[in-house]
Design a protein around this motif. Structure first.
Motif, PDB file in Angstrom:
ATOM      1  N   LYS A 414       0.856  -1.206   0.000  1.00  0.00           N
ATOM      2  CA  LYS A 414       0.000   0.000   0.000  1.00  0.00           C
ATOM      3  C   LYS A 414       0.886   1.247   0.000  1.00  0.00           C
ATOM      4  N   SER A 415       0.251   2.392  -0.302  1.00  0.00           N
ATOM      5  CA  SER A 415       1.087   3.596  -0.339  1.00  0.00           C
ATOM      6  C   SER A 415       0.954   4.405   0.954  1.00  0.00           C
ATOM      7  N   PHE A 416       2.046   5.081   1.261  1.00  0.00           N
ATOM      8  CA  PHE A 416       2.113   5.935   2.455  1.00  0.00           C
ATOM      9  C   PHE A 416       1.259   7.174   2.197  1.00  0.00           C
ATOM     10  N   LYS A 417       0.363   7.470   3.132  1.00  0.00           N
ATOM     11  CA  LYS A 417      -0.521   8.617   2.899  1.00  0.00           C
ATOM     12  C   LYS A 417      -0.186   9.803   3.801  1.00  0.00           C
ATOM     13  N   PRO A 430       1.167  15.204   5.347  1.00  0.00           N
ATOM     14  CA  PRO A 430       0.969  14.310   4.209  1.00  0.00           C
ATOM     15  C   PRO A 430       2.276  13.725   3.694  1.00  0.00           C
ATOM     16  N   ALA A 431       2.147  12.634   2.941  1.00  0.00           N
ATOM     17  CA  ALA A 431       3.330  11.959   2.381  1.00  0.00           C
ATOM     18  C   ALA A 431       4.140  12.915   1.508  1.00  0.00           C
ATOM     19  N   SER A 432       3.462  13.900   0.896  1.00  0.00           N
ATOM     20  CA  SER A 432       4.196  14.840   0.021  1.00  0.00           C
ATOM     21  C   SER A 432       5.222  15.653   0.825  1.00  0.00           C
ATOM     22  N   VAL A 456       1.400   7.958  14.479  1.00  0.00           N
ATOM     23  CA  VAL A 456       0.552   6.963  13.823  1.00  0.00           C
ATOM     24  C   VAL A 456       0.786   7.069  12.315  1.00  0.00           C
ATOM     25  N   VAL A 457       1.188   5.969  11.701  1.00  0.00           N
ATOM     26  CA  VAL A 457       1.439   5.976  10.250  1.00  0.00           C
ATOM     27  C   VAL A 457       0.139   5.593   9.537  1.00  0.00           C
ATOM     28  N   LEU A 458      -0.218   6.368   8.522  1.00  0.00           N
ATOM     29  CA  LEU A 458      -1.483   6.145   7.813  1.00  0.00           C
ATOM     30  C   LEU A 458      -1.200   5.766   6.362  1.00  0.00           C
TER      31      LEU A 458
END
Ligand SMILES: Cc1cc2nc3c(=O)[nH]c(=O)nc-3n(C[C@H](O)[C@H](O)[C@H](O)COP(=O)(O)O)c2cc1C
Ligand code: SF4
Ligand code: SF4
Length: 644
Positions: A414-417, A430-432, A456-458
């Protein structure tokens, strides 16, 4: 009162005794087995392992010493066990279950075969196995607070002393208070409890306050959802925290201290209590520290588990037996706090850093981290990452390094959000912005904050509106109710957010939400209310499109919000003849169509997701669709008589 020479001699005796015990432990001809029994280990069955290891070794006639240690930080791999055979390096074994424990006894202890397939790493340089320190995580970590966590027995004071513990206290006993504070000021240490206030400055205020003899308090309340670093430190190495507290007492001139730990942390309480007893027994605390005539008595206070009681004025009120409610500052507690006396409140991690700074020198501390945020920080990382756990990194480490290089990245491709940092007082980055360095100012500029270290990593499956709602629900429930903005404002914000997640909102909801967020921020007395809107404001700042999708399209892009999502079985993927999902559906919402494939009767579906989990991975036929109205029209069920 002891002269400096006597003082050194007394301590040297204690140290020699500790070293002798430590050496005896490692040179014992019996195998030494240690089990990580901090809460993370116990939750994974470490308590049962202790029983198995003790019983099985007796049954097998093996001579072993079984000891408990704390958390080494790799919580994802618990229960962790080390086995040290005479003449060999200790090896660390991960995810040990009772069967594996029995095998460790048979193969490693009885046969001397190190059972390398299950080894995570050696705990010393070794020819057979790379040391644990070679794991990628350790290349980024710098351990000052966690240095001995998971390696020593937290209930044996001699272990800590053998590691060099209490030497900084000894040194402080012959230093002038202003000298200790000067060293701390030069280190640039900032409080690790959230706000990042310069520690030396607070100590100075407390020392100079005219309101009587000071009191020092270790704040081990830790109520943020997802945060467990202070608990883990207290469970794994309580003496380092107590040593920091005793040095703080010397610096500000306190003879009374408190360790405030929430009652939900029974193991931390037990280990702190034992540590206090042992330190007092050895004369490192109590009426007459090492014969110097200096007094430092420490009481353990069990908090009753309200998040707001971590706020220093509420904490003080609760120790005084009053309802844990914040009061306006000034006067700041350092000036006038508990029982009207100057009160120094410091976080567990802040105190654990003190002995390190005094031992290693202040410049060794400023060399780590960034110029404005020197040193290290312990984070507890949870959520969507491969290797959640405790990490201690130099401040300035980037979010990307934390998520990918240290915690192994996002599972299942899955991708890091985004990353929620700072607990409910923090915000979502955000991941950006994953190249953002974690220091006090940069995180604040990004709309979040360091907080006390909970992360917390989403991933792509997390709905940011729901994440904001979750945190706000927490703070709303924990508001002490003193201020109207916090009490009522957060409730109204929560209602607005709930309506957005249910697809019942209009664009006015968003406008009202933003206005209220600013009002709550400005109108609240303490930081619980003042920071409660942060998760909302940051998600609005970085994920506004997601809010708009919920409001305008009645769609949850992450397919999480129940009211906006429906379950649908793709006919082309569904295997006729397989009915794995049918039996799992608690409301019998899945029926068989004419073509023998399955379909979901939307009116009966309670959106529990059991069918998704039941559908075999080779089919993956059950999907979620949002907006719920886009589910294709249902096909007729199979005639009753054919369905058997
Ligand atoms: C709602 C709320 C909860 C808090 N909880 C904690 C906590 O659990 N532990 C902590 O050390 N500080 C907590 N703080 C911060 C404390 O008020 C205080 O700033 C801190 O203990 C000071 O220690 P430091 O200077 O070492 O960071 C909280 C603050 C607020 C507003
Ligand atoms: S901001 Fe909230 S928690 Fe803080 S004092 Fe006011 S009502 Fe209580
Ligand atoms: S479990 Fe999957 S493949 Fe099997 S019947 Fe249900 S939807 Fe079809």
């Amino acid at each position: 009162m002891a002269r400096p020479d006597d003082l050194g001699n007394r301590f040297e005796q204690i140290r020699q005794e500790a070293l002798a015990r430590w050496r005896a432990l490692w040179e014992d001809p019996r195998a030494l087995i240690t089990v990580g029994t901090a809460t993370c280990g116990l939750a994974q069955g470490a308590g049962e392992l202790l029983d198995v290891l003790r019983e099985s070794s007796t049954r097998l006639g093996l001579e072993v010493q079984v000891r408990e240690v704390g958390c080494i930080g790799h919580c994802y791999a618990e229960p962790l066990v080390t086995v040290k055979m005479p003449g060999m390096s200790p090896y660390l074994y991960a995810r040990v279950n009772p069967t594996k424990a029995e095998l460790l006894l048979r193969y490693v202890v009885r046969d001397g075969d190190p059972f390398l397939d299950f080894v995570m790493g050696a705990l010393q340089e070794d020819e057979l196995m790379p040391p644990v320190w070679d794991l990628p995580r350790f290349h980024y970590e710098k351990r000052l607070i966690l240095e001995h966590c998971g390696l020593i027995d937290p209930e044996d004071i001699h272990h800590y002393i053998a590691m060099g513990g209490y030497r900084a206290l000894l040194r402080s006993l012959s230093m002038k208070p202003e000298h200790i504070i000067g060293k701390l000021a030069a280190s640039g240490l900032r409080g690790r409890g959230g706000a990042g206030f310069p520690t030396a400055h607070k100590w100075e205020i407390c020392k100079n306050s005219p309101y009587g003899s000071p009191i020092v308090i270790c704040n081990g309340d830790e109520g943020d959802p997802g945060a467990y670093m202070d608990r883990a430190v207290l469970e794994s190495n309580p003496h380092q925290v107590l040593e920091g507290l005793a040095i703080a007492a010397l610096a500000v001139g306190a003879s009374l201290g408190y360790v405030y730990v929430r009652a939900e942390y029974p193991l931390a309480i037990r280990r702190v209590r034992k540590a206090l007893e042992d330190a007092t027994h050895l004369g490192l605390m109590g009426r007459d520290i090492l014969g110097t005539g200096r007094e430092f008595q420490v009481r353990l206070f069990e908090g009753s588990g309200a998040f707001v009681c971590g706020e220093e004025t509420a904490l003080i009120a609760s120790i005084q037996g009053e309802r844990g409610m914040p009061r306006p500052r000034p006067p700041f507690p350092a000036e006038r706090g508990l029982w009207g006396r100057p009160t120094l409140v410091n976080n567990v991690k802040t105190l654990a850093l003190i002995p390190k700074i005094l031992e290693n020198g202040e410049s060794s501390f400023t060399e780590i981290g960034t110029p404005s945020s020197p040193g290290t920080m312990v984070f507890s990382v949870v959520g969507k990452c491969e290797q959640p756990g405790l990490v201690e990194v130099p401040l300035g480490t980037t979010l990307k390094q934390l998520v990918f290089d240290i915690c192994g990245g996002i599972p299942a491709g899955k991708s890091f959000k985004a990353l929620q940092i700072g607990g409910p007082s923090g915000g979502c980055i955000p991941a950006s912005l994953q190249d953002t360095p974690m220091d006090y100012e940069t995180l604040q500029e990004a709309g979040s904050m360091m907080g006390s270290g909970g992360i917390v990593v989403l991933d792509e499956e997390d709905c940011m509106v729901e994440v904001a709602r979750f945190f706000l629900e927490f703070t709303q429930g924990e508001s002490c109710g003193k201020c109207t903005f916090c009490r009522i404002g957060t409730r109204q914000m929560l209602e607005l957010l709930t309506e957005i997640t249910m697809g019942k909102a209009t664009p006015e909801h968003l406008q009202l939400l933003e206005e209220l967020a600013m009002d709550v921020k400005l109108g609240s007395l303490c930081n619980l209310g003042a920071t409660a809107p942060n998760p909302v404001l940051t998600t609005l700042r970085y994920f506004r499109q997601e809010y708009l999708a919920h409001i305008l399209e009645k769609k949850c892009p992450a397919l999480q919000c129940r009211e906006l999502t429906a379950y649908y079985i793709l006919p082309e993927r569904c295997a006729a003849g397989c009915d794995a999902c049918v039996g799992t559906c608690p409301t019998e919402a899945i029926y068989t169509m004419r073509n023998r494939k399955k379909a979901v009767e939307q009116e009966k579906c309670v959106k529990c997701g059991e069918c998704v989990r039941a559908c075999p991975p080779e089919y993956k036929a059950v999907i979620r669709i949002s907006p719920a109205t886009e589910v294709p029209a249902p096909q007729a069920p199979r005639a009753e008589k054919d369905s058997h």
